[in-house]
Design a protein around this motif. Sequence first.
Motif, mmCIF file in Angstrom:
data_model
loop_
_atom_site.group_PDB
_atom_site.id
_atom_site.type_symbol
_atom_site.label_atom_id
_atom_site.label_comp_id
_atom_site.label_asym_id
_atom_site.label_seq_id
_atom_site.Cartn_x
_atom_site.Cartn_y
_atom_site.Cartn_z
ATOM 1 N N LEU A 1 27.691 -56.087 -63.702
ATOM 2 C CA LEU A 1 28.277 -56.742 -63.015
ATOM 3 C C LEU A 1 29.804 -56.556 -64.104
ATOM 4 O O LEU A 1 30.652 -56.400 -63.892
ATOM 5 C CB LEU A 1 27.670 -58.474 -61.950
ATOM 6 N N ALA A 2 29.011 -57.699 -64.858
ATOM 7 C CA ALA A 2 30.100 -58.349 -66.224
ATOM 8 C C ALA A 2 30.970 -56.815 -66.644
ATOM 9 O O ALA A 2 32.102 -56.785 -66.601
ATOM 10 C CB ALA A 2 29.733 -58.949 -66.732
ATOM 11 N N LYS A 3 30.010 -56.137 -66.789
ATOM 12 C CA LYS A 3 30.823 -54.691 -67.538
ATOM 13 C C LYS A 3 31.819 -54.271 -66.346
ATOM 14 O O LYS A 3 32.737 -53.848 -67.225
ATOM 15 C CB LYS A 3 29.805 -54.022 -67.844
ATOM 16 N N SER A 4 30.997 -53.845 -65.445
ATOM 17 C CA SER A 4 31.892 -53.415 -64.186
ATOM 18 C C SER A 4 33.181 -53.839 -63.906
ATOM 19 O O SER A 4 34.223 -53.630 -63.838
ATOM 20 C CB SER A 4 30.897 -52.620 -62.702
ATOM 21 N N CYS A 5 32.668 -54.964 -64.197
ATOM 22 C CA CYS A 5 34.365 -55.718 -63.788
ATOM 23 C C CYS A 5 35.296 -55.631 -64.370
ATOM 24 O O CYS A 5 36.943 -55.683 -64.255
ATOM 25 C CB CYS A 5 33.763 -57.095 -63.233
ATOM 26 N N ILE A 6 34.535 -55.586 -65.614
ATOM 27 C CA ILE A 6 36.139 -55.431 -66.914
ATOM 28 C C ILE A 6 36.769 -53.972 -66.543
ATOM 29 O O ILE A 6 37.924 -54.292 -66.796
ATOM 30 C CB ILE A 6 35.627 -55.831 -68.259
ATOM 31 N N GLU A 7 35.978 -53.112 -66.290
ATOM 32 C CA GLU A 7 35.658 -52.077 -66.720
ATOM 33 C C GLU A 7 37.240 -51.813 -65.489
ATOM 34 O O GLU A 7 37.759 -50.728 -65.869
ATOM 35 C CB GLU A 7 34.614 -50.945 -66.327
ATOM 36 N N ARG A 8 37.104 -52.211 -64.694
ATOM 37 C CA ARG A 8 37.544 -52.343 -62.855
ATOM 38 C C ARG A 8 39.084 -52.414 -63.143
ATOM 39 O O ARG A 8 39.618 -51.817 -63.011
ATOM 40 C CB ARG A 8 36.680 -52.866 -61.588
ATOM 41 N N SER A 9 38.610 -53.852 -63.837
ATOM 42 C CA SER A 9 40.644 -54.705 -64.565
ATOM 43 C C SER A 9 41.126 -53.836 -64.993
ATOM 44 O O SER A 9 42.201 -54.239 -65.153
ATOM 45 C CB SER A 9 40.182 -55.628 -65.005
ATOM 46 N N ASN A 10 40.926 -52.182 -65.875
ATOM 47 C CA ASN A 10 41.054 -50.857 -66.620
ATOM 48 C C ASN A 10 41.768 -51.999 -67.861
ATOM 49 O O ASN A 10 42.465 -52.305 -68.561
ATOM 50 C CB ASN A 10 42.388 -50.993 -65.975
ATOM 51 N N PHE A 11 41.027 -53.340 -68.451
ATOM 52 C CA PHE A 11 41.280 -53.698 -70.141
ATOM 53 C C PHE A 11 42.139 -54.814 -69.886
ATOM 54 O O PHE A 11 42.858 -54.877 -71.199
ATOM 55 C CB PHE A 11 40.401 -53.282 -70.545
ATOM 56 N N LYS A 12 42.919 -55.435 -68.781
ATOM 57 C CA LYS A 12 43.717 -56.243 -68.393
ATOM 58 C C LYS A 12 43.878 -57.372 -67.704
ATOM 59 O O LYS A 12 43.018 -57.471 -66.954
ATOM 60 C CB LYS A 12 44.887 -55.091 -67.714
ATOM 61 N N CYS A 13 43.798 -58.306 -68.505
ATOM 62 C CA CYS A 13 43.544 -59.781 -67.977
ATOM 63 C C CYS A 13 44.458 -59.381 -66.179
ATOM 64 O O CYS A 13 45.358 -59.239 -66.067
ATOM 65 C CB CYS A 13 44.305 -60.955 -68.611
ATOM 66 N N GLU A 14 43.702 -60.357 -65.252
ATOM 67 C CA GLU A 14 43.785 -59.978 -63.614
ATOM 68 C C GLU A 14 44.930 -61.093 -63.599
ATOM 69 O O GLU A 14 45.457 -61.213 -62.090
ATOM 70 C CB GLU A 14 42.477 -59.689 -62.828
ATOM 71 N N ILE A 15 44.582 -61.938 -64.205
ATOM 72 C CA ILE A 15 46.187 -63.475 -63.936
ATOM 73 C C ILE A 15 47.341 -62.799 -63.925
ATOM 74 O O ILE A 15 48.073 -62.842 -63.324
ATOM 75 C CB ILE A 15 45.570 -64.267 -64.478
ATOM 76 N N ASP A 16 47.512 -62.102 -65.140
ATOM 77 C CA ASP A 16 48.058 -61.564 -65.382
ATOM 78 C C ASP A 16 48.334 -60.373 -66.589
ATOM 79 O O ASP A 16 48.056 -60.879 -68.218
ATOM 80 C CB ASP A 16 49.656 -62.597 -66.495
ATOM 81 N N ASN A 17 49.049 -59.115 -65.643
ATOM 82 C CA ASN A 17 48.745 -57.947 -67.218
ATOM 83 C C ASN A 17 49.233 -58.117 -68.281
ATOM 84 O O ASN A 17 49.081 -56.344 -69.223
ATOM 85 C CB ASN A 17 48.148 -56.605 -65.930
ATOM 86 N N ASN A 18 50.087 -58.682 -68.474
ATOM 87 C CA ASN A 18 50.742 -58.305 -69.791
ATOM 88 C C ASN A 18 49.895 -59.503 -70.792
ATOM 89 O O ASN A 18 50.367 -58.874 -71.940
ATOM 90 C CB ASN A 18 51.936 -59.230 -69.923
ATOM 91 N N HIS A 19 49.220 -60.228 -70.868
ATOM 92 C CA HIS A 19 48.785 -61.207 -71.114
ATOM 93 C C HIS A 19 46.755 -59.754 -72.235
ATOM 94 O O HIS A 19 46.894 -58.975 -72.193
ATOM 95 C CB HIS A 19 47.226 -61.667 -70.893
#
Length: 377
Positions: free
Chosen positions: A266-284
């Motif tokens: 689940l953790a892996k899918s979640c991170i993939e889903r985010s496109n490897f960007k922090c979901e609080i701020d994708n500039n992090h």
Amino acid sequence: MNKIIWQAPGNGKIFDSSFYDINKTNSYMTTRSFYVLEFFIKMGKIKIIKIKDLEKQIKNYLINNFKSFKKNDSVVSHFYKPLIFYGLLKYIYIGNDKYIMPSFEGRKFVSEIKINNSTLALSYFFRATMEVMYPNDATPDVKNLYLFPFRIIYYYILKNGFITKDFIDYKIVFINTIADINNNIFYNLKNTSKNKKFRTWVINSLVDVGILNLKNDIYTLNNNIITLIQNEYEMNIDKMFFTWNDEIEFYDTKIITKNKARNQKLAKSCIERSNFKCEIDNNHFTFNSLSNNMYLESHHVIPFSMQNRVDFELDVIDNLIALCPNCHKAMHYGDSNIKTSMINAIYNYKNNFLYKNNINLNDLLYIYLNNTYLYKN
Ligand SMILES: [Zn+2]
Ligand SMILES: [Zn+2]
């Protein structure tokens, strides 16, 4: 032994009937408590500046909404302080400001009453009592008392079939370890009127709402509640006296050991889903991991430690969010200001999952600022 000072909240019982009887003539106090709680739910989150102003607002709300409200009904703090004690309302702190708001269970309780589901309302009330501990915001005079009073009572009844009036009056406050439960010495509390108040106000309210039964000074558990406990709780005595941190760690260990493989997937899918960007701020940006993507961690938006307090699955991808390690640590350890701004961001982002499960922004704030659900390690 340090001297124990005990205090019961408010100035009397706040429940005098089952929740089924709300708005009926035999239910003045239960109905009043319902409307007081409804007031806090409508207000969402009230910054406490002057208690007198708050009390005036509560009184006006009762006059306008609770038809049988007696205008000369006395001290308003006695209406809501016990609701804090039972865990239906909570104080939370943001920066230096103090707020009062409904707990998660408090809001669920009121919404079930409104659709006439008093049985489910009772189960939310019961869940709130499971989390009640001393020290407690509603009883600031209490000293040297650290326990979950209702858990002890429920556990004792489950084990022995009943609990006596004397046990509650003279023994509960002296139970600090498992051995104390079986220890037959009855300590004498100096001021017994306070213990009697705890029983006659707090415990006897549980009789009137239908959690406990009382006959000839003997308390037993209502059968529906026994079923609820058997289905939802592991009434393991070793866990009953735990501090919050230990308890959260217990849940955390449970999820890691029981569902390790599933959880990692689940953790892996979640991170993939985010496109490897922090979901609080994708500039992090942090650093790239061995997979050549930015390193992220997955976090349960509704903490897994709340699983037996909600009726939907928490270990699902919709409840996970990908965070950079800095944001992730801040969700767990940040002060109330940083948490509040992150929660606003997450709330907008996770709107569908939260909306579907009837969790609003205030519930989320309550969960994170109350600090009882997030593991610390
Ligand atoms: Zn986390
Ligand atoms: Zn971040």
